[in-house]
Every structure is written in structure tokens, then in C-alpha cells.
Design a protein around this motif. Structure first.
Motif, PDB file in Angstrom:
ATOM      1  N   TYR A  39       9.955  21.917   1.504  1.00 55.90           N
ATOM      2  CA  TYR A  39       9.882  21.093   2.716  1.00 55.90           C
ATOM      3  C   TYR A  39       8.461  20.653   3.004  1.00 55.90           C
ATOM      4  CZ  TYR A  39      14.675  22.284   3.009  1.00 55.90           C
ATOM      5  OH  TYR A  39      16.004  22.399   2.692  1.00 55.90           O
ATOM      6  N   ASP A  40       7.499  21.409   2.516  1.00 59.04           N
ATOM      7  CA  ASP A  40       6.105  21.024   2.740  1.00 59.04           C
ATOM      8  C   ASP A  40       5.524  20.352   1.517  1.00 59.04           C
ATOM      9  OD1 ASP A  40       6.555  22.209   5.142  1.00 59.04           O
ATOM     10  OD2 ASP A  40       5.200  23.886   4.864  1.00 59.04           O
ATOM     11  N   LYS A  41       6.341  19.544   0.858  1.00 59.12           N
ATOM     12  CA  LYS A  41       5.854  18.724  -0.244  1.00 59.12           C
ATOM     13  C   LYS A  41       4.625  17.944   0.232  1.00 59.12           C
ATOM     14  CE  LYS A  41      10.011  17.684  -2.969  1.00 59.12           C
ATOM     15  NZ  LYS A  41      11.293  18.146  -2.393  1.00 59.12           N
ATOM     16  N   LEU A  42       3.715  17.697  -0.672  1.00 67.04           N
ATOM     17  CA  LEU A  42       2.534  16.945  -0.281  1.00 67.04           C
ATOM     18  C   LEU A  42       2.917  15.567   0.250  1.00 67.04           C
ATOM     19  CD1 LEU A  42      -0.646  17.237  -0.420  1.00 67.04           C
ATOM     20  CD2 LEU A  42      -0.472  15.542  -2.236  1.00 67.04           C
TER      21      LEU A  42
ATOM     22  N   ALA B  75      17.890  18.890  -7.514  1.00 60.09           N
ATOM     23  CA  ALA B  75      18.548  18.307  -6.336  1.00 60.09           C
ATOM     24  C   ALA B  75      19.643  19.221  -5.801  1.00 60.09           C
ATOM     25  CB  ALA B  75      19.129  16.940  -6.692  1.00 60.09           C
ATOM     26  N   ARG B  76      19.966  20.232  -6.558  1.00 60.16           N
ATOM     27  CA  ARG B  76      20.971  21.173  -6.082  1.00 60.16           C
ATOM     28  C   ARG B  76      20.534  21.821  -4.767  1.00 60.16           C
ATOM     29  NH1 ARG B  76      25.536  23.331  -6.869  1.00 60.16           N
ATOM     30  NH2 ARG B  76      25.944  25.568  -6.684  1.00 60.16           N
TER      31      ARG B  76
ATOM     32  N   SER C 200      10.832  14.551   2.022  1.00 58.26           N
ATOM     33  CA  SER C 200      10.973  15.848   1.345  1.00 58.26           C
ATOM     34  C   SER C 200      12.214  15.915   0.464  1.00 58.26           C
ATOM     35  CB  SER C 200      11.020  16.979   2.374  1.00 58.26           C
ATOM     36  OG  SER C 200      12.282  17.043   3.012  1.00 58.26           O
ATOM     37  N   ILE C 201      13.083  14.886   0.558  1.00 55.58           N
ATOM     38  CA  ILE C 201      14.270  14.842  -0.303  1.00 55.58           C
ATOM     39  C   ILE C 201      13.841  14.419  -1.708  1.00 55.58           C
ATOM     40  CG2 ILE C 201      16.528  13.747  -0.668  1.00 55.58           C
ATOM     41  CD1 ILE C 201      16.635  13.243   2.384  1.00 55.58           C
ATOM     42  N   ASN C 202      14.443  15.025  -2.701  1.00 55.20           N
ATOM     43  CA  ASN C 202      14.088  14.730  -4.088  1.00 55.20           C
ATOM     44  C   ASN C 202      14.133  13.231  -4.380  1.00 55.20           C
ATOM     45  OD1 ASN C 202      15.312  17.276  -3.612  1.00 55.20           O
ATOM     46  ND2 ASN C 202      15.141  17.684  -5.813  1.00 55.20           N
TER      47      ASN C 202
ATOM     48  N   PRO D  93      24.541  11.716   2.106  1.00 54.38           N
ATOM     49  CA  PRO D  93      24.836  12.841   3.006  1.00 54.38           C
ATOM     50  C   PRO D  93      23.610  13.727   3.267  1.00 54.38           C
ATOM     51  CG  PRO D  93      26.385  12.773   1.153  1.00 54.38           C
ATOM     52  CD  PRO D  93      25.318  11.777   0.870  1.00 54.38           C
ATOM     53  N   VAL D  94      22.686  13.732   2.341  1.00 58.44           N
ATOM     54  CA  VAL D  94      21.479  14.538   2.529  1.00 58.44           C
ATOM     55  C   VAL D  94      20.607  13.916   3.622  1.00 58.44           C
ATOM     56  CG1 VAL D  94      19.460  15.543   1.405  1.00 58.44           C
ATOM     57  CG2 VAL D  94      21.585  15.271   0.115  1.00 58.44           C
ATOM     58  N   GLY D  95      20.478  12.595   3.568  1.00 58.92           N
ATOM     59  CA  GLY D  95      19.712  11.909   4.615  1.00 58.92           C
ATOM     60  C   GLY D  95      20.340  12.114   5.990  1.00 58.92           C
ATOM     61  N   GLU D  96      21.665  12.031   6.050  1.00 64.63           N
ATOM     62  CA  GLU D  96      22.362  12.305   7.312  1.00 64.63           C
ATOM     63  C   GLU D  96      22.041  13.704   7.824  1.00 64.63           C
ATOM     64  OE1 GLU D  96      26.503   9.885   6.138  1.00 64.63           O
ATOM     65  OE2 GLU D  96      26.580  11.955   6.842  1.00 64.63           O
ATOM     66  N   ALA D  97      22.078  14.667   6.908  1.00 59.64           N
ATOM     67  CA  ALA D  97      21.841  16.061   7.305  1.00 59.64           C
ATOM     68  C   ALA D  97      20.424  16.252   7.824  1.00 59.64           C
ATOM     69  CB  ALA D  97      22.098  16.995   6.116  1.00 59.64           C
ATOM     70  N   MET D  98      19.460  15.628   7.166  1.00 62.24           N
ATOM     71  CA  MET D  98      18.072  15.786   7.607  1.00 62.24           C
ATOM     72  C   MET D  98      17.879  15.106   8.965  1.00 62.24           C
ATOM     73  SD  MET D  98      16.757  17.773   5.367  1.00 62.24           S
ATOM     74  CE  MET D  98      14.996  17.803   5.752  1.00 62.24           C
TER      75      MET D  98
END
Lengths: 365, 365, 365, 365
Positions: free
Chosen positions: A223-226, B128-129, B236-238, B334-339
Motif C-alpha cells: 500500500y505504500d508503493k512509491l 495481482a492475487r 497502489s493497485i497493480n 472490482p478492485v477500484g470499487e473496493a478501494m
């Protein structure tokens, strides 16, 4: 809830309203033994304040920074560095309708919605004046990074008119009032901005900041990616609406082949044949130049009257009077540099916390 | 240094490698008295895993989530919620050259640079898992936000081909494998992606996530602005390389007049005539829909051989074998929604900490 | 609000209720390249669980820890270490009156006051079972500190009967069920505790934990002093009501002369002629042994009926049935050791973040 | 690494050295709409500075606090409150041997060990002068808590001579220079301290601080227990070596029966028949008075020469010259009160973040 601090290991906390007594900053986590004098900070503050240009309206204030703590005989001691800039322009004046009206595109309405009321003088805490303290903190961050890391920024687009990247010359940035690396673009922008200013309108801008010489491996998964911290850093600057790393949104339009940053060996170790990634993969630096870009919206304060409401629920027309900045993005260049320096210094210290690393896989791994 | 947590008042911490025993998450700060069953979380996990589509290669795993703590007889208790998904696909296999080679565009090289060595199985922690746990945490965030806040996402551009915004229909998102709100675009993308897949290539995508029904005033000045936290969340998402709020970079190309979000009164209070700001001014919500967009680069794993180096300093060619995802951006919806849900839940709790606010300026102010 | 994490650079987050499915822990900030196998953690967990003693009632559970992430082929990788212990003793049973009554001295009433209701099974989150995860995290902290730092604890007072410090022998701690360093005291305590147990009563205890070999200079001024963090660490353990560093409260009864820790030179550098300070001055380590002591109140669960109220506001009598631990302080010894290890590991990493220090005053200072 | 902040939702960050230009503080997380004028803060600062007493040597400085931000027309606005006190006593003077010698019992040696060198003027950052900013922050914390919460402190033991608790009268605290609630003890202490002062020696003290009117349920399990945060708060005060909650170490000498705080119903709800727990069970407040006690070691600066070393490794004798405080514990009373207020304000805001709670178990639970 407390939210006026930035960073973890290298952390700065700012305070101050545009027309309150002073702006201040506490920079915590500064390692000992760095040379630090007020002039080191003042240098960068002065860059944020190119008073000579007619495109950047400035408060007529010296903006002299005072170092209140954390140094001894010119060296940092490891204790927090307190910084202070007195506001001189804080005489009581008639704020007239502004105190009750919500200027479109400003934080007036949202501050009232959150806090019930607000300090309406000059934008209060939401004023871009707060960014002076970011620049001050950034000056100390640069000291931590050392001369091996070179951080610099440029305006790469103004009012939708981009520079020609083939003409990029860092030295040119210092010769025009826009931090443009392309002299031809600077000339066009000068003409355009004169028009905009006369029309009482405004334009946006795109800024690009680079850090060269950053060692590989800085940053923290997950989560603390640069790049995550950089995105937060830039988006926290007033009026910023977008952030990109490396090729950014353009990368989403490329094929996997075109966007691949292939690697080769050089005398000094692995190198990349391109830098689409902007110096960051998996949230960690690659050793290539870190490239961040951010978009600044056009100044919300314009002479053209716009429709709004006031805090009593009446519909009104709002028109900004007095001094007027046709493109707030110009001032954002040194601020973006400072935030980049701050994020890198923070992650340099965070990385150090891990101590010496194994070289290659441990026995059997 | 510790960096695997996200959020402040509502905070989740994840752990787990792609091919380790399990992925897990601790969600702390969850208020008591919310109904929460495994199915509430599983619902969103299943959406991230549209196994029916040939455009998203999936591990053949049930990905069943277990709630290990923090609930009692179906209700949250205020204590941390532990979540676990066992990895089934973790049998030892021959990783061959991957264990020593740096795949271009991946975090292989940077993890080695940072840590000295890495867990090379399936990307390890950089896989991404990990985002499955974000989706799980997001499910709980939605519970906190309640039914009044509607969060949903869409793919708005694939391989440089954008949707037609006039055709936007949220219901359409559920009828195609791309979360496209524009049926015509979905049809074009299907054809395109078949080509890309056959060619062993990949494309990027742009995702847009919305939150409707968010009350005005959420967010914190100055560094924890809502948009700053959203930028960090998405970046921070891959594979994400850019983030925009509202009009984003386009705003930098507009005049102050065109970008102004004027205000009028409605029956329910102040409203905005446009939403260029994407629901956020000065880092605080306006009450309009929060709009965030992010760019996902093309999948780095492609069949086309690319030049790279290995950890011994030899130059090599890398070619991804086996299953292959032509557009990783699809799964990112769905990952963007979750964040987005996570950031809003965090700021809702943070805002509550301030307690009841004065209504209007205190006497004399 | 989120509060289930401890530490900053080395940070662990725990979850789990006494009778829920599992207890778990995420240890973040672990440097890469440390050897770590389940047995390394299990060793310390087993010490917390001296099942052979009749003075410590134990759940009949194997308490086998599983490492879910953060290691690869036996080495830490720098990513978070997930730990899990399944609860076996979680069959549904009749909790009878406990579900509605507030046991005096327990957290029953306060959890209801805070959250509106609670997981009443076996104390829920407030159960001492949570401390198993602290011991697990402490095992990893010890790895970070390395063999040069020796951490061990002893029971120095039971039911008001202190050890004779002249008889202190660390080896003796391993030969009695109390971790007593004084064999004579252990014999007295055995007799006493048999009585207490038969009477259905309970007694308190004082624990002392030491860290030898800690380098000088660890800790942070001003709020994150090492002793401040140690005080928090120990006071966060169940049933602890007091914490002392070095001579603690006794120091307040001494003259400045008697409490002075004078210094002399030795072959290896400055040494102290006494250690009243418990190895910490100004929040930073002196290089002498770090000495922390904490008081554990008598077990609240006793057979003697006591007056209380229930959640409906009725006055009741409460009497603990079933298994019964006459002195919970005994189990706290390994927990105190673990928390000491955790605080030191955190501050070791934090100190490293500052990087190389100047040796002596910089030129001119 | 950054460590000069205290608190989470209500967080203050201090800076400043004893003989630097100024001491300062940023108080973040202050809710809007609280009346706050400099006099509100000055009131508590003046209490820390009872210049009339010969037992407390004071710098001859006005210690006038300035509010630099966060208020508007006398009301807090929700933005950070910046506070500043200029040091007047900072003229360059000859520090002689102090600059190179390590005073026993001071932080001189440990600061050098950590940072490589130090600001030796008047103790630098380690000076008790820093506590002025804690008192200032505490003044704001009291505003947040409101008049319903009464915080006050007393000296309960001086040089090993305790008060008679049966004589406890809060009003008496204001009538003697020791904050003693027992007039007879105050008389004895006066005689004793005159002796100590003349002998150039020093004594320690024990302080007790109370908070009445705190609602039940404040605090956070597990690591951020209210008592854990209080222990940290008090142990972070200069020269503190021990902290107790409620009966503290005495509880470890009681039987379970004697230490049990039984409960009964009153007109206003559940009450406790005793308060051994000091108002905290399971880390959460019970609604009874919060009671915290802490031990302050005797002043390290005494006239009697003591053996030490200097930074060059030579053995020396150190003897404090000039003004001399025979019992630093006296000044610690208002500081302890301030830290108690700070911790409670922080946890009040943290608790609010959870929002409305269910009343009793949800349906079916």
C-alpha cells in the motif's frame, strides 16, 4: 481527525491560514549532521515566488523563513526542525460578500459543509499559501537525499498547448517565467497568457517532475508503493486533478510490446532500454529516472461572473476582484519538486530501516 | 518498513504470496452492529473472478473466504475482522528460468534490488492475487457506508478505444465481460481482444469508479485530502500508472469558465450545475458523485520474446509461457470499487471523530 | 477506531476471539534474509503454555502455529509474515448467565458500554488468549535483534512475597513452574498457591524482564521514548496495572546522590557504576541492561461469589465455575519478554532509518 | 525516525530546544466551534510556573504563548492550532565543561550515542522545558473534553514521605507550593525540601492525576488500551520511572477478593463499590474516576560532585553549578494533568469515529 502531516519516517506537519499570523511547519525524522541554514530553505522559497513575472501575482511579502529548532551551529541534530514564516498581509480588511458566498471551484462550500463555518480570509487553510511550507520541507528533504539525487520540474503544457519534447532543455527552464524546458513553447505561452489575463480568464497546466540518481529498490509493497505515495503527494497540492507515473494514461493505449521496458547490462549493472514505467515497477524504484506528471486545473478565481449560492441559501453571482493569477499551475512547479523530494527522503529512510540486505538468495533458497 | 496497511480509522492490513499457503487480511476499525456473513464478502470476490470469460484467465480455485474473527452471531462486534483465503494452487513446480530472470515490466528486478532475493513463485507478494483481499476489505467498507452510498465501476477505454459516454448505461456493465457501460464498445472490444489474445500481445485499459450519495464535507485538509487518499488507493493497485479525479487532465486544457462548477439551490440544498471537480473541492466532498479514473498498463506478460537480464548479470530473452491475460485492466474494476469504498469508509469514520459541528458561524464570528 | 496494531517500523496486528475460529497475527516490517521456521515461533508459544504445572490451567489445545506468508524456503523475504493458530475449543456450549452478567474485574461491562454488545464466549477479544499472538510476534522480533541481545523474564513477587534478589539465578527460572529466579521463593510460592487454589481465591504477581546487549542510543525523543513505548507495551497486557523502568517507584524515594548512575571508562567504552535508570536515559538506551517490571493484578475469576449487575440492570451474584487460574501473572512472563523484544526490534529498525551518524560534533560545532 | 508527536485522532507535535529560538507545538484534530483564546492556554502554562515558590527554580521568562493558527475570531476552525513560545534566555554563554562532559542521570551520553553529537545548551531537546508545550496542548484537550470532565493532579509523596490519604482535600492543593492535598504533608515537605536544597541534594516524588466524569467505554482494545496510552503518556515525561493505574503495584499484593470492584445499580446506572481498577477495565473506561500515578526520580543535577566521563573518553567529576531544583516532580503535576487530558481527548474522538452503537445485542444475537 488529524490530517496535516505528510510522510512516515521523514514527516512534516504544517499549520497556518493565509491571513492568520503565520505559516509554520515541523519537520520530524531529519537525520543529524546535515548542514542546514535558513538560506538553504530560503533559496527554494524564493524560487516559488518569481516576483518578476507578470503572470504570477504575489503577495508583497518577504516570506522570510526562520528555523526555530533542530539545528545547532548550522548542523541538524536529529530533533524536529521547526520552521516559521510570518504573514504580514494580515491587516483586517473588508471581505464583503466573500465571507458569506461560495466561490465556485473553491473549497468555501465544502469547508462550511465539514466544519459548520470557516476562516474566509484569503481562503484560510485552503489557500495555496500553505504550499510555501511544503517547499520549505522539501528543501530539507533534498539535504537528506544528497547531491547524488537531482530533482527538477518543468511546465510541459499550458492551456492545452504542450511543449515539443524534442526541444527539452533543462537549462531553458531557468530563462522563462513558466519553467518551460522548450523556449518556443514559452514564447507561445507568453502571448497566450497575456490574452487570458486581459480577458480575466484562466488556464490550466501540466507539470512534470523528475528525480535522477535514485537508487533501485526504494518504496514499500503493497500500500505504500512509491508511486502510491507520489500520487497522494501530488494530488494533495491545491487544484491538482490528475497524476501520472512514467507514460501514465498513454501506457493504457499501448500494446504490451510497445510499453515493455526491456533490460540490458551496462558497465554499472542492469539498465532499461526505455523508461515507460517512470522509474518504478511494483512500487519500487528501478534506478531509472523517476517521472511524475500532474494536472492543475485553471484558476477558479476569474473575473467572469459565475452563478453560485451563499451560506444562507440565496442564489448569487460571484466575480473575483483584485489581483488575479491566470495560471496557478506555474507556481506548482517548485511545489511538485518539493513533494517529490519529500516522498523520496521518506522512502530512503524507510528503506534504511531494513538494514543490510542479503546479497542474492540465502543458502538453499 | 511496515507498509502493508491501508487507511487510518478504517484500516486493513493484508498478507500473503501468490503461491504461498494463503492470502489474508485484517480489517480494523469496523464499527459494531453491522450484519456480516461470509456471503457478503464472497459476493464481491466472485465478481472479481468472472470465470466464464475467455478474456480473464483464472486460477482454478474456489477462492472461498473465511471470516476468522470480529463477528458474533452474524454481527460485527467492533473487534478486528480477520479474513482468510487458502491458496490451493501451491504445489511445488518447476519455475525454470523465471526464478533467475527478470521479466520486463514486472517487479522481479526491483524486489531483488530491495530485498536481495525474492519469492519468485507466481510473482510472490507482487502478484495481482493480493487484490482479492482488497475486494474483501471493500465489502466491509460498503457495509459501513450503508445502502445510501452506491459504488460502482466501469471500463471506459480498452486498448485506446474509449466508450461513447452518451451511451453510458450502468445496467450494461453486467451484461458483458468487460464491465463496459456501452454495449457497442463491448462488442468492438470483444473482437479486438480476441486478436490480441491470439497474437500473444496485450492492451491497457482505463477504469472509472463512481460513488453516489456521499454526503458533503468528507475528507481532511491538507495532506489527507479525500482525493489525495483516492490517488494513493488507486495507484497502489497493480499496473496502475495514472489517476484522475473528475475531469482530471482534461481540466488542465479548459478555461476557468468552462471548468467552473457553478452552484444553484435545489429543494435539498446547494447543488452543482456540473461536476468537473468529480465531487471533491479542497480535498472535501461536495455531495456530488465522486468520480475517479485510473489507467492500467498493458499486461507485462506477453508471448513475444523480450530482452532482459538475469540475476547473475547475463543478458537473456524472456517469453511468458502458459496462461495469459490479454488485459489485466478488466479485473481491476472490482478492485477500484473496493478501494473507493475503503477510502470513503475511512473518511466517514474520520469525519465522525469530530463530533457534532456548529451550524453556521458561532456567535460573533 | 483501529487499535489492534503495535509498533511503527516493526509492526504487528492481531485478531481473534477466545472462542472464535482462530487467533492470528500479521507481522509487518520484518527485514529479509532471517531464517524463520514454524518451530522458531512454536518454541516460544510452548513456553507460554507450561501444561505440566497445576498452577496454570490450560486449554487442551495444541496451539500449533502456522506461518502463512512472508517466508520462502525458510527465509524471511521482507513481506508481511501472517501467523495463524486455530482454536479447537470453540464448540457451542451453554454460557448460561455469563452472557448477560458482568463479571467484576473483567471487561464485560466496559465492552458492552463501548460496543453495545459483546462476544461473551470466553472473554472474546479481551481474553488472555490474545497474548499467544504477542508471543509469536516476539519470536520474530528476537530474530531481528539477533543473538547479541538476550531477553529473559522472571517472576519476582507473588502474592506480596518477593524473591531475595541476592539469590537471583537465571538458570533457576527454568526449574520451577513460576519462572522464579530464587529457588527458595519458588518453594514458598508453591505452598502458598496450593492454598490459594484450594480456597478458590487468587493472587497477583510482579514480573521483571531484562534485555542485555542492547546497543546505546536506541529510542526516540520525545514522545516515542523507549521507556514510554515499553510502558505502553506492558500496560497493554491483560491485567497489568503498573510498570516500572529500572528502580521505578523506589527511585522516587532516593536522594539524587543515591540514584545517580555514575560513569567510568572501561576497555569497551563508557560504563555505568549502577543501573538505577534501567538502561534508559532521556528515552534512549545507555548500553546497560534494559530492566522493566510490571504488576499483574490477582485473577478476577474466583470461586468466591461477588456482587455485580447484569445487562438488564438487575443486581446479581457472580461466581466463576470451572477451571480457574490462581495467578494469571505466571503466564505473563513470556508475554512480557515478547513485548520487550517487540519494542526493541521496532526501535532498532527506527534507529537504522537515520543512517550513518556523524562521529562527534561536525566541524565547527 | 519521526517521534515527536503524541496521539492519533487528537495529535500534537512539539519542537524546540531549551536554549533555541522558541518552543512550539502543532495541535491537529481539534474539532471546530470551541472557544479558544491565548488566555485559555496561558492559564495552564502559568500554573506550571509557580514562580513564587523557592522550591522551583524558574527561568525568568514570561513564557507567553501565541496562537498562530486554527482559530478565527476566537473559535477553533477544525484546522491545526499552531502554538509558539519564544525563548528569551538564549544568549550565547560559556557552557564550559558541560559541552563535553556527560552529566550522570542526564541524556547527555545517550544523545551523543544516538546522534553523534548534541545541542548541549541547557539540555537541548531533552530539557523539561519541552513540557510547556504539553501543558499548552493539554489546555486544548480540556476544551474538547468539556466541563463535564474534571482533571486535576496532586503530589502524593515527596522524598519517600507520603500524604495521609484520609486528609485528601483538593482545595488544599492550591494553597501550598507542592500541589499537596494534605496540608500536614505540605508542612513537612517544606521543612524537608529546605534541607535538601541547602545540602545541594535532591529528592523524588510521586504524582497522582484524576479524571472525573469520563463516560464509560472510552479506549480501544487491544494495543491502544486507554491505560496503555496513559502509561506511555506519563512515562514520556522527563524523569518519570514508573506508572500505575488505580491501585497499581499494590493490586499485585491483594487477593482476588480484596481487589474485586463489585458492582451495584444506582439511579444513574451501574456503579462500582470500589475503584481498585482506577476507572479502566480491559483498556476501556468504567465511568469511575480515572486514576493514574507516576514516579519522578530525584533531580539529576545536584551540587555533590559525581564521577563521569567526557566525550573524549576521559574520566571526570561533574558538579552542577548555578540554579538548582531540589524536586523536579513538583513541576510535573500540571504536565501529568495535561497528558491525561490529551489521552482522554484523543480517545473521545477515536470513540466517536465508531458512530452510533447498537443498544444491546442485535436481533438474534
Amino acid at each position: 481527525m488529524a490530517g496535516n502531516s505528510f510522510g512516515t519516517a521523514f514527516r512534516f506537519t504544517t499549520f497556518g491560514e493565509s491571513h492568520g499570523p503565520a505559516m509554520g511547519c515541523v519537520v520530524d525524522g531529519v537525520p543529524p549532521g546535515l548542514p542546514l541554514a535558513p538560506a538553504d530553505v530560503q533559496h527554494w522559497l524564493d524560487r516559488r515566488k518569481p516576483g518578476s513575472s507578470r503572470f504570477v501575482t504575489q503577495r508583497r511579502e518577504p516570506d522570510e523563513v526562520e528555523i526555530l529548532s533542530g539545528t545547532f551551529e548550522g548542523w541538524t541534530t536529529g530533533t524536529p526542525v521547526g520552521l516559521l514564516i510570518r504573514n504580514q498581509d494580515q491587516r483586517s480588511k473588508d471581505y464583503g460578500e466573500i465571507k458569506d458566498q461560495y466561490r465556485p471551484g473553491h473549497a468555501d462550500y465544502t469547508y462550511d459543509a465539514k466544519y459548520g463555518f470557516r476562516d474566509y480570509r484569503g481562503g484560510g487553510r485552503a489557500s495555496a499559501r500553505e504550499t510555501a511550507m511544503r517547499v520549505a520541507a522539501g528543501a530539507i528533504a533534498r539535504k537528506i537525499l544528497g547531491d547524488g539525487v537531482v530533482i527538477r520540474g518543468a511546465l510541459v503544457e499550458l492551456g492545452g498547448d504542450p511543449i515539443d519534447r524534442d526541444r527539452w532543455d533543462w537549462a531553458t527552464c531557468e530563462t522563462n517565467p513558466f519553467w518551460s524546458p522548450d523556449a518556443a513553447a514559452a514564447a507561445r505561452w507568453e502571448a497566450k497568457l497575456d490574452e487570458v489575463r486581459k480577458a480575466g480568464s484562466s488556464v490550466g497546466a501540466v507539470i512534470e517532475v523528475h528525480a535522477e540518481g535514485v537508487p533501485a529498490g526504494l518504496g514499500e509493497p503493497v500500500y505504500d508503493k512509491l508511486d502510491a505515495d507520489l500520487a497522494k503527494a501530488m494530488m494533495s497540492i491545491n487544484a491538482v486533478k490528475g497524476v501520472e507515473i512514467g507514460r501514465g494514461f498513454e501506457a493504457a493505449r499501448l500494446s504490451g510490446e510497445a510499453n515493455a521496458d526491456e533490460m540490458r547490462m551496462s558497465d554499472t549493472g542492469p539498465v532499461f532500454t526505455a523508461n515507460s514505467a517512470g522509474g518504478i515497477l511494483g512500487g519500487l524504484t528501478t534506478g531509472e529516472t523517476v517521472v511524475v506528471r500532474f494536472a492543475v486545473k485553471p484558476t477558479s478565481s476569474i473575473l467572469t461572473p459565475r452563478r453560485s449560492v451563499d451560506r444562507f441559501g440565496a442564489e448569487v453571482e460571484v466575480r473575483t476582484k483584485g489581483r488575479h493569477d491566470p495560471c496557478v499551475g506555474i507556481r506548482a512547479v517548485p511545489v511538485g519538486e518539493a513533494m517529490l523530494a519529500g516522498v523520496l527522503a521518506d522512502h530512503l529512510l524507510r528503506d534504511r530501516a531494513l538494514g543490510p540486505r542479503p546479497r542474492g538468495r540465502p543458502e538453499g533458497a
